[in-house]
Scaffold this motif. Structure first.
Motif, PDB file in Angstrom:
ATOM      1  N   VAL A 253     -11.045  -6.535 -24.406  1.00  0.00           N
ATOM      2  CA  VAL A 253     -11.085  -7.950 -23.857  1.00  0.00           C
ATOM      3  C   VAL A 253      -9.693  -7.650 -22.416  1.00  0.00           C
ATOM      4  CG1 VAL A 253     -10.027 -10.609 -23.656  1.00  0.00           C
ATOM      5  CG2 VAL A 253     -11.213  -9.195 -25.994  1.00  0.00           C
TER       6      VAL A 253
ATOM      7  N   ALA B  41      -9.547  -5.026 -21.279  1.00  0.00           N
ATOM      8  CA  ALA B  41     -10.597  -4.289 -19.843  1.00  0.00           C
ATOM      9  C   ALA B  41     -11.298  -4.659 -19.685  1.00  0.00           C
ATOM     10  CB  ALA B  41     -10.755  -2.856 -20.712  1.00  0.00           C
ATOM     11  N   LYS B  42     -12.145  -5.415 -19.816  1.00  0.00           N
ATOM     12  CA  LYS B  42     -13.306  -5.950 -19.182  1.00  0.00           C
ATOM     13  C   LYS B  42     -12.461  -7.339 -17.937  1.00  0.00           C
ATOM     14  CE  LYS B  42     -16.929  -9.553 -20.315  1.00  0.00           C
ATOM     15  NZ  LYS B  42     -17.803 -10.271 -21.128  1.00  0.00           N
TER      16      LYS B  42
ATOM     17  N   ARG C 143      -9.501  -6.718 -16.595  1.00  0.00           N
ATOM     18  CA  ARG C 143      -8.883  -5.777 -15.466  1.00  0.00           C
ATOM     19  C   ARG C 143     -10.478  -5.991 -13.879  1.00  0.00           C
ATOM     20  NH1 ARG C 143      -6.896  -1.375 -17.336  1.00  0.00           N
ATOM     21  NH2 ARG C 143      -5.678  -0.921 -15.354  1.00  0.00           N
ATOM     22  N   LEU C 144     -11.417  -5.127 -15.534  1.00  0.00           N
ATOM     23  CA  LEU C 144     -12.361  -4.546 -14.538  1.00  0.00           C
ATOM     24  C   LEU C 144     -13.241  -5.773 -13.714  1.00  0.00           C
ATOM     25  CD1 LEU C 144     -14.511  -1.411 -16.611  1.00  0.00           C
ATOM     26  CD2 LEU C 144     -13.492  -1.875 -14.361  1.00  0.00           C
ATOM     27  N   GLN C 145     -13.037  -7.281 -14.726  1.00  0.00           N
ATOM     28  CA  GLN C 145     -13.585  -8.259 -13.283  1.00  0.00           C
ATOM     29  C   GLN C 145     -13.324  -8.415 -12.166  1.00  0.00           C
ATOM     30  OE1 GLN C 145     -14.671 -10.891 -16.523  1.00  0.00           O
ATOM     31  NE2 GLN C 145     -16.724 -10.295 -15.945  1.00  0.00           N
TER      32      GLN C 145
ATOM     33  N   VAL D 157     -10.737  -5.929 -10.164  1.00  0.00           N
ATOM     34  CA  VAL D 157     -10.648  -5.382  -9.574  1.00  0.00           C
ATOM     35  C   VAL D 157     -11.980  -5.157  -8.886  1.00  0.00           C
ATOM     36  CG1 VAL D 157     -11.136  -3.588 -10.763  1.00  0.00           C
ATOM     37  CG2 VAL D 157      -9.257  -3.089  -8.774  1.00  0.00           C
ATOM     38  N   MET D 158     -13.742  -5.289  -9.613  1.00  0.00           N
ATOM     39  CA  MET D 158     -14.313  -5.087  -8.852  1.00  0.00           C
ATOM     40  C   MET D 158     -14.936  -6.299  -7.915  1.00  0.00           C
ATOM     41  SD  MET D 158     -16.088  -2.611 -11.821  1.00  0.00           S
ATOM     42  CE  MET D 158     -17.613  -3.792 -11.134  1.00  0.00           C
TER      43      MET D 158
ATOM     44  N   GLU E  59     -13.281  -5.405  -4.920  1.00  0.00           N
ATOM     45  CA  GLU E  59     -14.195  -4.412  -4.063  1.00  0.00           C
ATOM     46  C   GLU E  59     -15.914  -4.429  -3.624  1.00  0.00           C
ATOM     47  OE1 GLU E  59     -11.540  -0.556  -6.155  1.00  0.00           O
ATOM     48  OE2 GLU E  59     -13.906  -1.040  -6.916  1.00  0.00           O
ATOM     49  N   ARG E  60     -16.088  -5.285  -4.295  1.00  0.00           N
ATOM     50  CA  ARG E  60     -17.284  -5.631  -3.959  1.00  0.00           C
ATOM     51  C   ARG E  60     -17.542  -6.547  -2.728  1.00  0.00           C
ATOM     52  NH1 ARG E  60     -19.481  -7.212  -9.860  1.00  0.00           N
ATOM     53  NH2 ARG E  60     -20.732  -5.600 -10.547  1.00  0.00           N
TER      54      ARG E  60
ATOM     55  N   ARG F  45     -16.612  -4.286   0.061  1.00  0.00           N
ATOM     56  CA  ARG F  45     -17.990  -3.626   1.223  1.00  0.00           C
ATOM     57  C   ARG F  45     -18.867  -4.481   1.732  1.00  0.00           C
ATOM     58  NH1 ARG F  45     -20.980  -2.724  -4.400  1.00  0.00           N
ATOM     59  NH2 ARG F  45     -19.072  -1.484  -5.167  1.00  0.00           N
TER      60      ARG F  45
END
Lengths: 127, 271
Positions: free
Chosen positions: A16, A18-19, A21-23, A25-26, A29-30, A33
């Motif tokens: 949980v 992991a998900k 943190r990814l959401q 940071v991404m 980053e998006r 971009r």
């Protein structure tokens, strides 16, 4: 497994975390971009405008974009020449560009010229 | 007209070459004339995974440089009709991959083959960019793990901005997710990202889930694409993924933990 683990409350599953943190940071980053490509252009054009009025050192300009949660900051740091240098610089600019239309005497009064660098000309933008 | 597929991931070690070997073999087994190209110049491994390392004489870079003919560099698989391998150079570096050279070789291959599968190196530099530039279709190989998911998202961004289709404003490269090394038991324990989590984050359609499997290492030990190990979960999962790629509707298997009887519980270690 010890007997004590029975009494502890269950920790949050690592997947949980992991998900989440990814959401986060991404999302940043998006956004980055598609975003910052205009920064070099923006810097050049701002410089061109400012250089019309003040003789500034191109190396003493900093453009920074910080992305926060729901609020991003565009920070411009422009170091202006010291007051006495400014007067002569202004004269030089005036000579080089006779009668810039919108540039009445204001610049010469040193309204823009603080002692030393002018910092944090910040523009705040909300998404 | 042949279709160009790129197997890519951004991150290394997630199973691009394993998946390229399996997928190319699967397409050839379905009767399509298929060639799989190694783009990892200087670190070639597709030849080992395919079991043809001792038959490499000329390579992709020789063909690009005009030092060998395409027919001299192509290696015909000994097990499967319709399957060819184009190995890369082990001694040169990625600068040997010129866009014009790669385009010329792909054009020549497309006259003969139904599918051209490009096995991308890790990273987002020249080798990876060249392997995805001409692609019609991208298979994104991802492990259920934070760094792999993030890198996959990055490579999706590259596909959408720096591929030929993106640069020429054509229909975008189609993208599908291949989730590898998936361990349903760890997912159930909350130790691993779920398929749905990864799909939610990357937002591309799911091509297949390949379970973590000992068969993958066994297969690469002997130079056999794992899809040929029909008894293994991983082999079956690749076969399903190839079917889905060809437009068939196949239910996802190996996503949930297998129910275990008392006997297999007792013998858990040997599974």
């Amino acid at each position: 497994m010890s007997i004590f683990s029975f009494f502890r409350s269950a920790p949050r599953p690592s997947a949980v975390q992991a998900k989440e943190r990814l959401q986060i940071v991404m999302a940043h980053e998006r956004a980055g971009r598609t975003g910052p490509d205009y920064l070099p252009m923006l810097q050049q054009e701002l410089l061109a405008v400012i250089a019309k009025y003040i003789d500034i050192d191109q190396n003493k300009v900093e453009v920074k974009l910080d992305r926060g949660g729901d609020c991003s900051t565009l920070e411009l740091n422009i170091e202006l020449p010291a007051r006495e240098q400014l007067k002569s610089a202004m004269a030089a600019v005036k000579q080089a560009k006779p009668e810039p239309k919108a540039a009445s005497g204001e610049g010469e009064d040193g309204k823009l010229a603080a002692n030393g660098p002018l910092t944090n000309g910040g523009v705040k933008k909300r998404h | 007209m042949s279709k160009i597929i790129v197997m890519t991931s951004g991150k290394g070690g997630v199973g691009k070459t394993t998946s390229s070997a399996a997928f190319a073999t699967g397409l050839a087994l379905r009767g399509f004339k298929t060639v799989v190209i190694d783009f990892d110049v200087g670190l070639r491994n597709l030849d080992l995974v395919m079991g043809c390392e001792r038959r490499v004489v000329f390579d992709f870079i020789n063909v690009i440089n005009g030092e060998a003919k395409l027919s001299q560099a192509l290696i015909k698989d000994k097990r499967i009709d319709n399957l060819y391998i184009l190995p890369t150079s082990q001694t040169r570096d990625k600068d040997a991959l010129t866009r014009e050279g790669v385009e010329r070789v792909l054009n020549d291959l497309s006259k003969e083959f139904d599918y051209i599968l490009c096995d991308s190196p890790a990273g987002i530099e020249r080798g990876a960019l060249m392997s995805l530039y001409f692609a019609d279709h991208a298979i994104i190989v991802t492990n259920p793990e934070v760094s792999s998911v993030r890198d996959s998202d990055r490579i999706l961004g590259v596909l959408n901005s720096r591929s030929r289709r993106a640069e020429q404003g054509l229909e975008p490269v189609s993208q599908q997710l291949l989730l590898t090394r998936y361990d349903p038991e760890r997912v159930e324990k909350g130790e691993m990202l779920k398929v749905d989590d990864v799909l939610e984050i990357l937002a591309i359609p799911l091509l297949g889930v390949i379970p973590e499997s000992q068969a993958v290492l066994r297969a690469s030990n002997v130079g056999m694409p794992v899809i040929l190990d029909e008894a293994s979960n991983a082999g079956q999962a690749y076969t399903d993924a190839v079917g889905r790629f060809l437009g068939e509707e196949i239910e996802h298997r190996f996503v949930n933990p297998q129910k275990k009887g008392l006997f297999s519980r007792l013998l858990r270690r040997s599974a």
